[in-house]
Scaffold this motif. Structure first.
Motif, short mmCIF file in Angstrom:
data_model
loop_
_atom_site.label_atom_id
_atom_site.label_comp_id
_atom_site.label_asym_id
_atom_site.label_seq_id
_atom_site.Cartn_x
_atom_site.Cartn_y
_atom_site.Cartn_z
N ARG A 54 -5.93 5.98 -7.15
CA ARG A 54 -6.46 5.79 -5.65
C ARG A 54 -6.02 4.53 -5.07
O ARG A 54 -5.97 3.63 -5.87
CB ARG A 54 -8.05 5.88 -5.61
CG ARG A 54 -8.75 5.95 -4.59
CD ARG A 54 -10.13 6.18 -4.66
NE ARG A 54 -10.97 6.24 -3.37
CZ ARG A 54 -12.16 6.29 -3.30
NH1 ARG A 54 -12.99 6.42 -4.20
NH2 ARG A 54 -13.05 6.46 -1.94
N VAL A 55 -5.55 4.38 -3.91
CA VAL A 55 -5.35 3.20 -3.11
C VAL A 55 -6.13 3.11 -1.83
O VAL A 55 -6.13 3.97 -1.05
CB VAL A 55 -3.76 3.17 -2.69
CG1 VAL A 55 -3.50 1.76 -2.23
CG2 VAL A 55 -2.91 3.52 -3.94
N ARG A 79 -1.01 8.79 1.39
CA ARG A 79 -2.66 9.34 0.71
C ARG A 79 -3.33 8.16 0.72
O ARG A 79 -4.60 8.34 0.31
CB ARG A 79 -2.60 9.92 -0.70
CG ARG A 79 -1.94 9.07 -1.76
CD ARG A 79 -1.78 9.75 -3.02
NE ARG A 79 -0.90 9.09 -4.14
CZ ARG A 79 -1.84 8.32 -4.75
NH1 ARG A 79 -3.20 8.11 -4.77
NH2 ARG A 79 -1.27 7.52 -5.87
N ALA A 80 -2.91 6.87 0.99
CA ALA A 80 -3.87 5.85 0.90
C ALA A 80 -5.09 5.73 1.97
O ALA A 80 -4.83 6.49 3.03
CB ALA A 80 -3.22 4.60 1.16
N GLU A 81 -6.03 5.45 1.49
CA GLU A 81 -7.47 5.55 2.50
C GLU A 81 -7.46 3.76 3.01
O GLU A 81 -7.42 2.94 2.61
CB GLU A 81 -8.58 5.67 1.72
CG GLU A 81 -8.49 6.85 0.74
CD GLU A 81 -9.85 7.00 -0.25
OE1 GLU A 81 -10.87 6.70 -0.02
OE2 GLU A 81 -9.29 7.24 -1.44
N MET A 95 1.66 4.69 4.65
CA MET A 95 0.70 4.71 3.65
C MET A 95 0.43 6.15 2.97
O MET A 95 -0.29 5.98 1.89
CB MET A 95 -0.57 4.00 4.28
CG MET A 95 -0.41 2.72 4.43
SD MET A 95 -1.82 1.72 5.22
CE MET A 95 -1.35 0.08 5.56
N VAL A 137 0.99 -1.13 0.05
CA VAL A 137 -0.08 -0.05 -0.06
C VAL A 137 0.83 1.17 -0.04
O VAL A 137 0.52 2.22 -0.51
CB VAL A 137 -0.84 -0.04 1.23
CG1 VAL A 137 -1.55 1.35 1.42
CG2 VAL A 137 -2.05 -1.24 1.00
N ALA A 188 0.84 4.09 -2.98
CA ALA A 188 0.62 5.52 -2.62
C ALA A 188 1.58 6.48 -3.03
O ALA A 188 1.20 7.56 -3.50
CB ALA A 188 0.45 5.55 -1.19
N GLN A 189 2.75 6.01 -3.15
CA GLN A 189 3.85 6.94 -3.82
C GLN A 189 3.88 7.13 -5.26
O GLN A 189 4.78 7.55 -5.83
CB GLN A 189 5.25 6.29 -3.18
CG GLN A 189 5.31 6.36 -1.76
CD GLN A 189 6.60 5.66 -1.22
OE1 GLN A 189 7.30 5.31 -1.99
NE2 GLN A 189 6.52 5.63 0.24
#
Length: 343
Positions: free
Chosen positions: A26-27, A45-47, A43, A15, A19-20
């Motif tokens: 979107r992750v 910006r990952a949700e 992580m 993840v 995210a990078q």
């Protein structure tokens, strides 16, 4: 993209890497328990969605986010501390069934990547020097993790047959090792005195934690459909690995290896699974031709280099206290009923 098992080593770091990547829009990270604060920070910006993949909520997440790629890395190796083998099978097999059923119904999903294991090949004295992806276990595996993984692979292939436009990739990974991965092999090899099975010297083929993560990322971003063995080049004999890790191998009859794991402090066999015991008995070699030719992945670390990196990272030191060693040897000899242990 959606990744299950986000609170665990491979899922969490995958993840973070996705995210990078600016090409990934979107992750979504999913797990039934929250990752550590450090992992959540990695992580970026990952949700993160705290959810059990057996829950219908996972379907709402996929449809709402229009997920096109699903990575399943949430298979449990052994039962939870407060659970049982039944609970483990329920989470592994039923969880995968529910996840793949949701993927089948989703019009947006185009790729499913499953982190599987070389344990599906089992371990027996009749094994070939190397297993290729077309081969199956010569003797049905006894351990729950291996049996669950075989079922999960079957359901994943079923998804590919029902929805041929979905590319299904299965990554059968050798045991992971490295300075940050404190898995069963690392704990076993880092013990000062390591019980081994009398008359056996298993062939170990390992994969460095960084290579395992890189292979998973490759399969997720650009890998084709298919089944792939993931392992470093070469093998190392178990006794050689123990000595390079600073330990002392102590051979005992196979019937007593489990008892020693329970009573010998720091043996690395406490809480061992059936698969792990069989691996230390016979080992397992993997043919990685398809990994290179089809998946297009080349490991940076050989098996021996991965082992040495684990040793350096853990700052392992050889046993130096002869008094302590003699006391442990004496206990082993009394339990096993064998002669003096050769150092």
């Amino acid at each position: 993209m959606l990744v299950t098992g986000a609170s665990r080593f491979l899922g969490g770091y995958l993840v973070a890497k996705l995210a990078q990547n600016p090409s990934v829009e979107r992750v979504i990270a999913v797990d039934s328990r929250a990752p550590s604060k450090d992992m959540l920070r990695r992580m970026g910006r990952a949700e993160f969605v705290r959810a059990d993949i057996r829950n219908p909520l996972i379907g709402k997440v996929l449809r709402g986010a229009k997920v096109d790629t699903v990575v399943h890395a949430a298979t449990m190796v052994k039962p939870p501390k407060s659970g049982s083998r039944t609970a483990m099978k329920d989470m592994n097999v039923l969880g995968a069934m529910q996840l793949f059923a949701v993927c089948q119904k989703s019009p947006d999903v185009r790729k499913v990547v499953v982190r599987s294991t070389a344990a599906v090949y089992g371990c027996s004295p009749k094994d070939p020097a190397k297993f290729s992806e077309e081969m199956s276990a010569r003797r049905p595996p006894h351990g729950g993790f291996a049996r669950d993984s075989i079922e999960i692979e079957g359901y994943a292939r079923g998804l590919g047959r029902r929805r041929p436009e979905i590319a299904v990739s299965l990554l059968r990974m050798a045991p992971l090792i490295g300075p940050n991965r404190h898995g069963s092999v690392s704990r076993y090899l880092q013990s000062p005195v390591v019980p081994t099975i009398l008359g056996r010297d298993a062939r170990m083929q390992l994969i460095h934690e960084e290579d395992a993560l890189a292979a998973l990322e490759r399969a997720t971003m650009a890998g084709p459909a298919g089944t792939f063995n993931i392992a470093g080049d070469g093998v190392v004999m178990l006794t050689q690995a123990i000595r390079r890790s600073g330990g002392i191998p102590v051979p005992v009859p196979v019937q007593l290896i489990g008892s020693l794991g329970r009573v010998l402090p720091g043996s690395g066999l406490q809480g061992f699974t059936r698969e792990q015991l069989e691996y230390y008995h016979f080992g397992c070699g993997l043919d990685t031709t398809r990994m290179r030719a089809v998946l297009g992945f080349e490991p940076r670390w050989t098996t021996l280099q991965a082992l040495d990196d684990m040793v350096r990272g853990a700052a392992v030191r050889p046993v130096v206290s002869r008094e302590w060693l003699r006391s442990v040897e004496s206990r082993i000899q009394d339990m096993a009923g064998v002669g003096e242990v050769v150092r």
